[in-house]
Design an enzyme around this catalytic site. Structure first.
Site: not given
Ligand code: AHR
Length: 538
Positions: A211, A340
């Site tokens: 991110e 994710e």
């Molecule tokens: O999964 C939790 C968080 O969500 C992670 O650390 C981040 O990459 C995302 O914003």
């Protein structure tokens, strides 16, 4: 004839054909087009994600060698056993946002000598009143050698995320050297041997930050492109082909961040198209969020449909970013990596120390089925996907606290869908009565995916999102004929049903009798269900 007209006329015919034999007329249609392959369902689409956050690593994975909890060299045995059952292909680590504050040097060498650091997540309000512990102060007892041993035990490939915000390309090169330099070759190979592995780990998947538009450095896409080029320039390879994954968009329904994808590709290719060879995949993150009351376990049917609708947005996000990538990479050599994803609720937490730890219900099981079906239907665009996160966090497969352990409904859907791994994804079409909910909102009535396997087995998975109504579909195999079928169904009369430590077996898949043959047959999909049909073809 338009596809929709074709489907409805086929549906009328199907209903008429069925009438004498079946108790229930078909109200829906599922078609599998055997001669329209999409691409291979990479096993990696069924991947996982583990971060040093809440109860994922400490308690979830790592219980320590001297623990009374059954463990393999400090790693929770029940977790390893379940990961092997899943054929878990790949695990991402150490973050997430944590990755860009993590110094991998802290997590090697004798455990007693490793430094204690402030965890990236220590500022989260949920932790203000929680007792001190590894969630706030990282003890580094679980570092690179422990994670890579965990992967070996599970039979999974590792996917490591490098720190771009607060370490240098030199640190990155040395992390690769620690993991991959040949036995006896370098000082870091000697350290690795002292940490228990003479032989190299041969890690090939490397994320370049996480991110990077936010917690990973607040970069602009063109700035990040410079960092990506710098970090991936002349990294020691040791005869391996390293697969670098660029930090991509944090896609949201109202802000898909397509400009990040465009900006990054533009910034990367200003040095020439050959720079695309460096980029194995572009990461994308997408979470669906509970609206309204925001409770993981307390929701109305409208809340249920709204979350499933949000999960379904994944499909358009994949398509949007794929199109944007194609503007710069016409041959589509670079694939998407959805590293994710999941349903992120707002409480209640299972333990105040464990950030974002919820108990998944049937609703989360359907989010899982919907998402995995989307991945299968877009198999040609995706190289890897990693659900967030493995244990005690967000869209979790497992709950683990001390000597308690439970598999959630999310685990059971992964277990059912693993049958798709490495198959050939096929075109899947469905038509079923649309569901209306809320103030003028709608959701499709049935969705799913199909894959064909070398042993002549066709795997079909279908989600019926209706909270109360079953759907009887005429299932048409265009270009094939069924000989026999094994059916597995995950459902519950209670849409809030869930597993917990006291009742770990409330939601579990059951085998259903399947008297199925020929190229067309009727199948009734239970309300609020995920179904897998494993069809042996004639
Ligand atoms: O999964 C939790 C968080 O969500 C992670 O650390 C981040 O990459 C995302 O914003």
């Amino acid at each position: 004839m338009q596809r929709r007209e074709f489907l409805s006329s086929a549906l009328t015919l199907a209903a008429a054909n069925l009438a004498p034999r079946a108790a229930r007329a078909a109200d829906s249609l599922v078609e599998i087009l055997i001669n329209e392959p999409i691409g291979e369902v990479a096993a990696e689409l069924y991947g996982h994600f583990t971060e040093h956050i809440g109860g994922v690593v400490y308690d979830g994975i790592w219980v320590g060698k001297d623990s009374k909890i059954p463990n393999v060299g400090g790693i929770r045995k029940a977790l390893v056993d379940h990961m092997r059952q899943l054929k878990a292909p790949v695990v991402r680590w150490p973050g997430g946002c944590f990755a860009d504050s993590y110094n991998w040097h802290d997590g090697i060498g004798p455990r007693a000598e490793r430094p204690v650091r402030t965890n990236f997540w220590a500022n989260e309000p949920q932790l203000w009143n929680a007792p001190d512990g590894p969630q706030k102060y990282e003890p580094n007892s679980f570092g690179t050698p422990e994670f890579l041993r965990f992967c070996r035990l599970c039979g999974s490939k590792p996917y490591l995320a490098a720190n771009v915000r607060s370490l240098t390309p030199m640190d990155f090169d040395q992390w690769v050297e620690y993991c991959n330099s040949p036995a006896g070759s370098t000082s870091l190979a000697a350290k690795r041997a002292a940490d228990g592995s003479q032989e190299p780990f041969n890690v090939t998947y490397w994320g370049i930050g996480n991110e990077s538009w936010g917690c990973g450095g607040d970069f602009r896409p063109d700035d990040y492109a410079v960092e990506f080029r710098r970090f991936t320039s002349w990294v020691p390879e040791y005869g391996l082909k390293l697969k670098f994954i660029g930090s991509g968009p944090g896609a949201a329904i109202d802000d898909p961040q397509v400009e990040w994808t465009r900006g990054f590709f533009e910034g990367l290719t200003v040095k020439g198209k050959r720079m695309l060879d460096r980029l194995y995949g572009l990461s994308m993150h997408y979470y669906c969020w509970t609206a309204g009351k925001g409770q993981a376990i307390d929701f109305t049917p409208d809340d249920w449909y709204q979350l499933l609708w949000q999960a379904d947005v994944m499909e358009s996000l994949i398509t949007k970013h794929w199109l944007a990538m194609g503007e710069f990479d016409k041959e589509h050599t670079v694939k998407l990596v959805v590293d994710e994803w999941g349903a992120w609720h707002r409480g209640p937490a299972t333990d105040s120390r464990y950030l974002f730890s919820y108990v998944p219900t049937m609703r989360d099981a359907l989010v899982t089925g919907i998402t995995l079906d989307i991945f299968n239907r877009h198999a040609e665009k995706l190289a890897m996907c990693n659900v967030a996160q493995l244990v005690n966090n967000i869209h979790t497969l497992f709950l683990a606290q001390g000597d308690h352990f439970a598999a959630t409904p999310v685990f059971h859907v992964f277990d059912m869908y693993k049958a798709h791994q490495s198959g050939q994804a096929l075109r899947f079409v469905s038509d079923a009565p649309t569901i209306s909910y809320g103030l003028g909102k709608t959701l499709w009535g049935l969705a799913g995916s199909a894959s064909l396997h070398t042993n002549n087995t066709l795997v079909v998975t279908v989600v019926n999102p209706h909270t109360t109504d079953e759907r009887t579909a005429q299932v048409a195999l265009r270009g094939a004929s069924a000989q026999s079928c094994r059916a597995t169904v995950l459902t519950s009369a209670d849409i809030h049903a869930r597993n917990n430590f006291e009742s770990p077996h409330v939601v579990e898949p059951v085998e259903q009798r399947a008297n199925v043959s020929g190229s067309s047959f009727a199948w009734t999909f239970k309300p609020a269900s995920v179904t897998r049909l494993e069809i042996s073809l004639a």
